[in-house]
Design a protein around this motif. Structure first.
Motif, PDB file in Angstrom:
ATOM      1  N   GLU A  37      42.860  43.785  40.661  1.00 53.03           N
ATOM      2  CA  GLU A  37      42.694  43.230  42.013  1.00 53.03           C
ATOM      3  C   GLU A  37      42.563  44.305  43.079  1.00 53.03           C
ATOM      4  O   GLU A  37      41.816  44.135  44.035  1.00 53.03           O
ATOM      5  CB  GLU A  37      43.856  42.289  42.344  1.00 53.03           C
ATOM      6  N   ASN A  38      43.282  45.433  42.925  1.00 50.65           N
ATOM      7  CA  ASN A  38      43.178  46.431  44.003  1.00 50.65           C
ATOM      8  C   ASN A  38      41.793  47.060  44.073  1.00 50.65           C
ATOM      9  O   ASN A  38      41.333  47.459  45.133  1.00 50.65           O
ATOM     10  CB  ASN A  38      44.298  47.478  43.946  1.00 50.65           C
ATOM     11  N   GLN A  39      41.115  47.082  42.929  1.00 53.02           N
ATOM     12  CA  GLN A  39      39.730  47.582  42.934  1.00 53.02           C
ATOM     13  C   GLN A  39      38.810  46.593  43.661  1.00 53.02           C
ATOM     14  O   GLN A  39      37.970  46.982  44.469  1.00 53.02           O
ATOM     15  CB  GLN A  39      39.287  47.774  41.487  1.00 53.02           C
ATOM     16  N   LEU A  40      38.997  45.298  43.382  1.00 49.33           N
ATOM     17  CA  LEU A  40      38.213  44.263  44.073  1.00 49.33           C
ATOM     18  C   LEU A  40      38.510  44.267  45.570  1.00 49.33           C
ATOM     19  O   LEU A  40      37.615  44.092  46.398  1.00 49.33           O
ATOM     20  CB  LEU A  40      38.528  42.884  43.487  1.00 49.33           C
ATOM     21  N   LEU A  41      39.768  44.504  45.888  1.00 52.03           N
ATOM     22  CA  LEU A  41      40.188  44.548  47.287  1.00 52.03           C
ATOM     23  C   LEU A  41      39.458  45.664  48.028  1.00 52.03           C
ATOM     24  O   LEU A  41      38.974  45.474  49.151  1.00 52.03           O
ATOM     25  CB  LEU A  41      41.703  44.788  47.325  1.00 52.03           C
ATOM     26  N   ALA A  42      39.358  46.825  47.380  1.00 51.05           N
ATOM     27  CA  ALA A  42      38.676  47.970  48.007  1.00 51.05           C
ATOM     28  C   ALA A  42      37.189  47.675  48.200  1.00 51.05           C
ATOM     29  O   ALA A  42      36.581  48.090  49.188  1.00 51.05           O
ATOM     30  CB  ALA A  42      38.881  49.213  47.148  1.00 51.05           C
ATOM     31  N   THR A  43      36.588  46.923  47.249  1.00 46.96           N
ATOM     32  CA  THR A  43      35.168  46.580  47.362  1.00 46.96           C
ATOM     33  C   THR A  43      34.928  45.571  48.486  1.00 46.96           C
ATOM     34  O   THR A  43      33.986  45.694  49.257  1.00 46.96           O
ATOM     35  CB  THR A  43      34.661  45.961  46.034  1.00 46.96           C
ATOM     36  N   LEU A  44      35.811  44.563  48.554  1.00 43.04           N
ATOM     37  CA  LEU A  44      35.559  43.429  49.454  1.00 43.04           C
ATOM     38  C   LEU A  44      36.103  43.623  50.865  1.00 43.04           C
ATOM     39  O   LEU A  44      35.627  43.013  51.809  1.00 43.04           O
ATOM     40  CB  LEU A  44      36.153  42.155  48.852  1.00 43.04           C
ATOM     41  N   TYR A  45      37.133  44.432  51.000  1.00 41.20           N
ATOM     42  CA  TYR A  45      37.722  44.658  52.328  1.00 41.20           C
ATOM     43  C   TYR A  45      37.750  46.159  52.600  1.00 41.20           C
ATOM     44  O   TYR A  45      38.756  46.822  52.409  1.00 41.20           O
ATOM     45  CB  TYR A  45      39.144  44.095  52.399  1.00 41.20           C
ATOM     46  N   GLY A  72      43.877  40.035  31.073  1.00 36.76           N
ATOM     47  CA  GLY A  72      44.660  41.269  31.090  1.00 36.76           C
ATOM     48  C   GLY A  72      45.206  41.499  32.478  1.00 36.76           C
ATOM     49  O   GLY A  72      45.798  40.604  33.082  1.00 36.76           O
ATOM     50  N   ALA A  73      44.962  42.693  33.038  1.00 41.12           N
ATOM     51  CA  ALA A  73      45.480  42.990  34.379  1.00 41.12           C
ATOM     52  C   ALA A  73      44.413  42.766  35.442  1.00 41.12           C
ATOM     53  O   ALA A  73      44.552  43.241  36.564  1.00 41.12           O
ATOM     54  CB  ALA A  73      45.968  44.436  34.427  1.00 41.12           C
ATOM     55  N   GLY A  74      43.342  42.077  35.091  1.00 40.80           N
ATOM     56  CA  GLY A  74      42.264  41.946  36.074  1.00 40.80           C
ATOM     57  C   GLY A  74      41.529  40.624  36.019  1.00 40.80           C
ATOM     58  O   GLY A  74      41.973  39.670  35.395  1.00 40.80           O
ATOM     59  N   TRP A  75      40.402  40.607  36.706  1.00 40.35           N
ATOM     60  CA  TRP A  75      39.562  39.412  36.789  1.00 40.35           C
ATOM     61  C   TRP A  75      38.137  39.781  36.391  1.00 40.35           C
ATOM     62  O   TRP A  75      37.644  40.852  36.746  1.00 40.35           O
ATOM     63  CB  TRP A  75      39.533  38.886  38.207  1.00 40.35           C
ATOM     64  N   ARG A  76      37.499  38.859  35.691  1.00 43.53           N
ATOM     65  CA  ARG A  76      36.091  39.074  35.355  1.00 43.53           C
ATOM     66  C   ARG A  76      35.294  37.806  35.601  1.00 43.53           C
ATOM     67  O   ARG A  76      35.832  36.705  35.714  1.00 43.53           O
ATOM     68  CB  ARG A  76      35.946  39.541  33.901  1.00 43.53           C
ATOM     69  N   ARG A  77      33.985  38.026  35.660  1.00 43.54           N
ATOM     70  CA  ARG A  77      33.061  36.913  35.805  1.00 43.54           C
ATOM     71  C   ARG A  77      33.022  36.121  34.508  1.00 43.54           C
ATOM     72  O   ARG A  77      33.115  36.695  33.430  1.00 43.54           O
ATOM     73  CB  ARG A  77      31.677  37.502  36.099  1.00 43.54           C
ATOM     74  N   LYS A  78      32.866  34.816  34.600  1.00 38.86           N
ATOM     75  CA  LYS A  78      32.776  34.008  33.384  1.00 38.86           C
ATOM     76  C   LYS A  78      31.323  33.967  32.889  1.00 38.86           C
ATOM     77  O   LYS A  78      30.424  33.807  33.687  1.00 38.86           O
ATOM     78  CB  LYS A  78      33.267  32.588  33.649  1.00 38.86           C
ATOM     79  N   SER A 135      46.903  44.758  54.817  1.00 42.95           N
ATOM     80  CA  SER A 135      46.587  44.839  53.387  1.00 42.95           C
ATOM     81  C   SER A 135      47.251  43.713  52.584  1.00 42.95           C
ATOM     82  O   SER A 135      46.661  43.190  51.644  1.00 42.95           O
ATOM     83  CB  SER A 135      46.961  46.210  52.822  1.00 42.95           C
ATOM     84  N   ARG A 136      48.452  43.304  52.985  1.00 45.15           N
ATOM     85  CA  ARG A 136      49.107  42.217  52.247  1.00 45.15           C
ATOM     86  C   ARG A 136      48.367  40.897  52.457  1.00 45.15           C
ATOM     87  O   ARG A 136      48.161  40.120  51.527  1.00 45.15           O
ATOM     88  CB  ARG A 136      50.567  42.056  52.695  1.00 45.15           C
ATOM     89  N   ALA A 137      47.953  40.667  53.697  1.00 45.08           N
ATOM     90  CA  ALA A 137      47.207  39.438  54.015  1.00 45.08           C
ATOM     91  C   ALA A 137      45.903  39.395  53.215  1.00 45.08           C
ATOM     92  O   ALA A 137      45.542  38.360  52.653  1.00 45.08           O
ATOM     93  CB  ALA A 137      46.918  39.372  55.510  1.00 45.08           C
ATOM     94  N   ALA A 138      45.211  40.541  53.141  1.00 46.86           N
ATOM     95  CA  ALA A 138      43.946  40.582  52.401  1.00 46.86           C
ATOM     96  C   ALA A 138      44.189  40.355  50.913  1.00 46.86           C
ATOM     97  O   ALA A 138      43.392  39.680  50.245  1.00 46.86           O
ATOM     98  CB  ALA A 138      43.247  41.915  52.636  1.00 46.86           C
ATOM     99  N   ALA A 139      45.289  40.887  50.388  1.00 45.99           N
ATOM    100  CA  ALA A 139      45.603  40.685  48.966  1.00 45.99           C
ATOM    101  C   ALA A 139      45.859  39.209  48.667  1.00 45.99           C
ATOM    102  O   ALA A 139      45.422  38.674  47.636  1.00 45.99           O
ATOM    103  CB  ALA A 139      46.808  41.538  48.565  1.00 45.99           C
TER     104      ALA A 139
END
Ligand SMILES: [Zn+2]
Length: 271
Positions: free
Chosen positions: A225-233, A265-271, A241-245
């Motif tokens: 999620e923190n990688q997605l967070l860096a991409t999207l915000y 696992g520890a992340g999210w992927r596209r289906k 940062s907590r609100a965005a998470a």
């Protein structure tokens, strides 16, 4: 030749006078608490609705003796009922002590009686889960809706991830609120929203865009999620940062519910 004026995409205001009763509509007064911040704008609006047997106080705000005194003064000591729109600190921290001071019953939030049991002439509650699952708006009659943190003019509402909030419930609540055709929304932070329908349509559109962006950031391999967070915000200030998470979490849960994302696992992927 005149061009039709565009409805505002945001409703902002100068810092209001703290602790002073501000009459926003007949029988509808707000007292702004001195708790400004990145999540509260200038502070919490405590709304006072004039009713037959005294005032209905909505969102007493923080535990602040000066604010409580200002609310008591504005109601001339005649508080009939106290209501909390949802169980967040900036709305309800001062609720129990105000209820004791005013000897008035308290409904809603984490300490009040079940708001579904509240019966008041001319006032009704509207369940609007999303920002939190316990969120209610207050229909004060005459096309006036007290919208709490569900709909605010100054900023989009942070949608918490499950179990505290729900993106799909929020989207449904937004549509239900839009269909009510209220004349004015009086939110818990910031000035009144005078063109609810177009404003809510704008909120829906930008939220659906952000969900689509989130989907397009997903890859076949899971990302944390923190990688997605860096991409999207990008360039996010530390204090948001907590609100965005939370926001990202609730959008991923929405995509998961739609069958478009998988938590692996520890992340999210596209289906
Ligand atoms: Zn809140």
């Amino acid at each position: 030749m005149s061009t039709p004026s565009m409805p505002p995409s945001r409703y902002l205001e100068a810092t209001p006078e703290y602790g002073q009763p501000l009459t926003e509509a007949p029988g509808l007064v707000r007292v702004v608490a001195r708790n400004p911040g990145p999540m509260t704008y200038h502070g919490t609006n405590t709304w006072l609705i004039e009713a037959e047997h005294g005032w209905i106080v909505v969102d007493p705000g923080p535990e602040d003796p000066h604010h409580q005194q200002a609310v008591l003064d504005a109601c001339a000591g005649k508080i009939h009922t106290i209501l909390v729109t949802h169980s967040h600190h900036d709305h309800e921290a001062g609720a129990q002590s105000l209820a004791r001071l005013a000897e008035a019953p308290l409904y809603g939030g984490s300490h009040g009686q079940n708001p579904d049991t509240l019966i008041l002439p001319g006032i009704s509650l509207v369940r609007t889960p999303g920002h939190t699952m316990d969120h209610v708006c207050v229909d004060a009659g005459d096309g006036r809706l007290l919208s709490g943190d569900h709909i605010m003019g100054w900023s989009t509402s942070v949608i918490l991830r499950a179990p505290h909030g729900s993106m799909s419930a929020y989207l449904a609540s937004l549509k239900e609120t839009r269909a009510r055709n209220d004349r004015t929304l009086f939110s818990a932070h910031g000035p009144p929203i005078t063109e609810p329908e177009s404003f809510i349509s704008g909120l829906l559109k930008s939220r659906l865009n952000k969900i689509a962006q989130t989907l397009s950031a997903l890859t076949p391999a899971p990302q944390p999620e923190n990688q997605l967070l860096a991409t999207l915000y990008r360039n996010l200030p530390q204090n948001l940062s907590r609100a965005a998470a939370e926001m990202l979490g609730s959008m991923l849960e929405e995509l998961e519910a739609r069958g478009e994302a998988i938590h692996e696992g520890a992340g999210w992927r596209r289906k």
